[in-house]
Design a protein around this motif. Structure first.
Motif, mmCIF file in Angstrom:
data_model
loop_
_atom_site.group_PDB
_atom_site.id
_atom_site.type_symbol
_atom_site.label_atom_id
_atom_site.label_comp_id
_atom_site.label_asym_id
_atom_site.label_seq_id
_atom_site.Cartn_x
_atom_site.Cartn_y
_atom_site.Cartn_z
ATOM 1 N N SER A 81 7.068 -5.291 -0.246
ATOM 2 C CA SER A 81 5.368 -5.284 -0.550
ATOM 3 C C SER A 81 4.991 -5.226 1.058
ATOM 4 C CB SER A 81 4.483 -5.916 -0.997
ATOM 5 O OG SER A 81 5.091 -7.539 -0.732
ATOM 6 N N SER A 82 5.873 -6.014 2.017
ATOM 7 C CA SER A 82 6.498 -5.987 3.176
ATOM 8 C C SER A 82 6.467 -4.867 4.494
ATOM 9 C CB SER A 82 6.744 -7.785 3.848
ATOM 10 O OG SER A 82 6.092 -8.775 3.169
ATOM 11 N N VAL A 83 7.280 -4.458 3.842
ATOM 12 C CA VAL A 83 7.644 -2.687 4.570
ATOM 13 C C VAL A 83 6.003 -2.189 4.599
ATOM 14 C CG1 VAL A 83 8.844 -1.244 3.929
ATOM 15 C CG2 VAL A 83 10.151 -3.210 4.169
ATOM 16 N N ILE A 84 5.981 -2.419 3.793
ATOM 17 C CA ILE A 84 4.562 -1.423 3.605
ATOM 18 C C ILE A 84 3.311 -1.734 4.219
ATOM 19 C CG2 ILE A 84 3.148 0.486 1.874
ATOM 20 C CD1 ILE A 84 6.274 0.706 2.749
ATOM 21 N N PHE A 110 14.130 0.583 4.695
ATOM 22 C CA PHE A 110 14.366 -0.341 4.353
ATOM 23 C C PHE A 110 13.143 -0.518 2.815
ATOM 24 C CE2 PHE A 110 14.926 -2.381 8.830
ATOM 25 C CZ PHE A 110 16.458 -2.220 8.018
ATOM 26 N N PHE A 111 12.213 0.340 2.494
ATOM 27 C CA PHE A 111 11.247 1.038 1.550
ATOM 28 C C PHE A 111 12.174 1.016 0.512
ATOM 29 C CE2 PHE A 111 9.666 3.915 -1.644
ATOM 30 C CZ PHE A 111 8.441 2.767 -1.407
ATOM 31 N N SER A 112 12.735 2.388 0.400
ATOM 32 C CA SER A 112 14.421 2.787 -0.116
ATOM 33 C C SER A 112 14.779 2.085 -0.594
ATOM 34 C CB SER A 112 14.391 3.891 0.445
ATOM 35 O OG SER A 112 16.143 4.677 -0.704
ATOM 36 N N CYS A 186 5.587 6.541 4.941
ATOM 37 C CA CYS A 186 6.582 6.635 5.362
ATOM 38 C C CYS A 186 7.532 7.450 3.653
ATOM 39 C CB CYS A 186 7.684 6.906 6.742
ATOM 40 S SG CYS A 186 6.706 7.313 8.070
ATOM 41 N N ASP A 187 7.515 8.232 3.545
ATOM 42 C CA ASP A 187 7.438 8.694 2.426
ATOM 43 C C ASP A 187 8.524 9.933 2.469
ATOM 44 O OD1 ASP A 187 9.099 8.063 -0.601
ATOM 45 O OD2 ASP A 187 6.997 7.520 -1.325
ATOM 46 N N VAL A 280 -2.345 7.370 -4.533
ATOM 47 C CA VAL A 280 -2.646 6.039 -6.311
ATOM 48 C C VAL A 280 -1.567 4.883 -6.508
ATOM 49 C CG1 VAL A 280 -3.404 5.872 -8.309
ATOM 50 C CG2 VAL A 280 -4.887 7.491 -6.735
ATOM 51 N N VAL A 281 -0.123 5.987 -6.947
ATOM 52 C CA VAL A 281 1.003 5.392 -8.056
ATOM 53 C C VAL A 281 1.770 4.338 -7.415
ATOM 54 C CG1 VAL A 281 3.121 5.908 -9.462
ATOM 55 C CG2 VAL A 281 1.209 7.646 -8.943
ATOM 56 N N SER A 282 1.492 4.980 -5.687
ATOM 57 C CA SER A 282 2.286 4.454 -4.617
ATOM 58 C C SER A 282 1.839 3.337 -4.494
ATOM 59 C CB SER A 282 2.202 4.948 -3.535
ATOM 60 O OG SER A 282 3.774 6.205 -3.173
ATOM 61 N N VAL A 283 0.009 2.950 -4.406
ATOM 62 C CA VAL A 283 -0.107 1.545 -3.917
ATOM 63 C C VAL A 283 0.194 0.171 -5.346
ATOM 64 C CG1 VAL A 283 -1.993 0.458 -4.278
ATOM 65 C CG2 VAL A 283 -2.290 2.771 -3.159
ATOM 66 N N PHE A 284 0.188 1.555 -6.649
ATOM 67 C CA PHE A 284 0.226 0.260 -7.774
ATOM 68 C C PHE A 284 2.236 -0.476 -7.864
ATOM 69 C CE2 PHE A 284 1.752 -0.404 -12.209
ATOM 70 C CZ PHE A 284 0.537 -1.095 -12.620
ATOM 71 N N TYR A 285 3.169 0.276 -7.157
ATOM 72 C CA TYR A 285 3.976 -0.012 -7.111
ATOM 73 C C TYR A 285 5.049 -0.759 -6.024
ATOM 74 C CZ TYR A 285 6.314 3.777 -5.130
ATOM 75 O OH TYR A 285 6.400 5.231 -3.678
ATOM 76 N N THR A 286 4.260 -0.550 -5.659
ATOM 77 C CA THR A 286 4.199 -0.917 -3.546
ATOM 78 C C THR A 286 3.749 -2.283 -3.692
ATOM 79 O OG1 THR A 286 2.687 0.111 -2.248
ATOM 80 C CG2 THR A 286 4.794 0.640 -2.104
#
Length: 323
Positions: A81-84, A110-112, A186-187, A280-286
């Motif tokens: 979560s700190s990466v994003i 790092f996110f991956s 970045c994704d 929206v989904v990204s907010v949920f899992y990050t």
């Protein structure tokens, strides 16, 4: 920012020094509301996961394999979560919203790495519960400190391998004249939309690797809990069943949320084309899932609640002794 290379008078690939993270767009008021929401989620995420790490480290009664893995889960949640979140928060208050090419690649790597590590770690936690409930006599030997360390190291190695493949495939592609990423970090899916070359190979690897990771880890979880369910049904003690259901219920909740969102985002062929849904989904899992995990594991776990109480009592005694 981007220097076009022209071929026969038409714009083609560009040499990018950076990208612009479009994020959610819209006006200043919406940006301010999003900043407040992201900040609240991130602060709760940091406090919750740090609390879990500190409590498990300081309380000797929680120095068991299950809580060792739970502490590592909190660490991974805190890191990814700190990466994003910090960059997203800065962009809500900035008009440029720029991220360098190297910064974008680093953030994605790092996110991956951390997201994949969490997927493997949740499967390891299911295996740990399987061993503890189905083979209690062998459990202390099977889950010795060396085994626990190797299992956690394996999750990081798996995450690193996936991250190296995804990052190298994505950032070696030629990008077109636009450097605007339709996302708040970045994704792969939004980056593929900027590519000049065919993205079929990248999409195949994205779908194949993520699908393999999700299916294999989900299968490990399902098999583990299949055996656990049979063992629970054979128990004669009602209190024993309740304790097992309580512990396993927390883990199943975390697994369902994490794997469900990953599947929606990455493990279906049409996922890369739906950017608005992806945000929206990204907010949920990050942010949301890393925030909820400590709450799920603490509110439904008597041992953690007791440890929090003991830590509070110890802190009160120290303060009274200082006075």
């Amino acid at each position: 920012m981007a220097t076009p290379i022209h071929r026969n008078g038409s714009p083609s690939a560009v040499s990018l020094q950076g990208f612009v993270l479009v994020g959610f767009g819209r006006g200043a008021e919406t940006q301010a509301l999003l900043f407040a929401a992201f900040l609240a989620l991130y602060v709760v995420t940091v406090l919750g996961n740090l609390t879990m790490i500190v409590v498990i480290t300081l309380d000797a009664r929680l120095h068991s394999p299950m809580y060792f893995f739970l502490k590592n889960l909190s660490f991974v949640d805190l890191c990814y979560s700190s990466v994003i979140a910090p960059k997203a928060l800065a962009n809500f208050l900035s008009s440029s919203k720029v991220i360098s090419f190297a910064g974008c690649a680093t953030q994605f790597f790092f996110f991956s790495l951390l997201a994949t590590t969490e997927a493997f770690l949740l499967a390891v936690m299911a295996y740990d519960r399987f061993m503890a409930i189905c083979s209690p006599l062998r459990y202390p030997v099977t889950m010795c400190p060396m085994t626990r360390a190797l299992l956690v190291l394996g999750t990081y190695c798996g995450g690193c391998l996936n991250s190296i493949v995804q990052t190298s495939l994505t950032f070696q592609m030629p990008f077109c004249s636009s450097n605007r990423i339709d996302h708040f970090y970045c994704d792969v899916p939004p980056l593929l939309q900027l590519a000049c070359a065919s993205t079929a190979l990248n999409e195949l690897f994205l779908f194949g690797l993520c699908g393999f990771i999700i299916v294999s880890t989900s299968l490990a979880v399902l098999v583990s809990y299949g055996y656990i369910t049979v063992t629970i049904l054979r128990m004669h003690s009602g209190s024993g069943r309740h304790k097992v259901f309580s512990t396993c219920g927390s883990h199943l909740t975390a697994v369902s949320m994490f794997y469900g969102t990953l599947f929606v985002m990455y493990a279906q062929p049409g996922a890369v084309t739906s950017m608005e849904q992806g945000k929206v989904v990204s907010v949920f899992y990050t942010l949301v899932i890393p925030m909820l995990n400590p709450l799920i594991y603490s509110l439904r776990n008597k041992d953690v609640k007791d440890a929090l109480w003991r830590l509070g009592q110890r802190h009160s005694l120290v303060r009274e002794g200082g006075q």
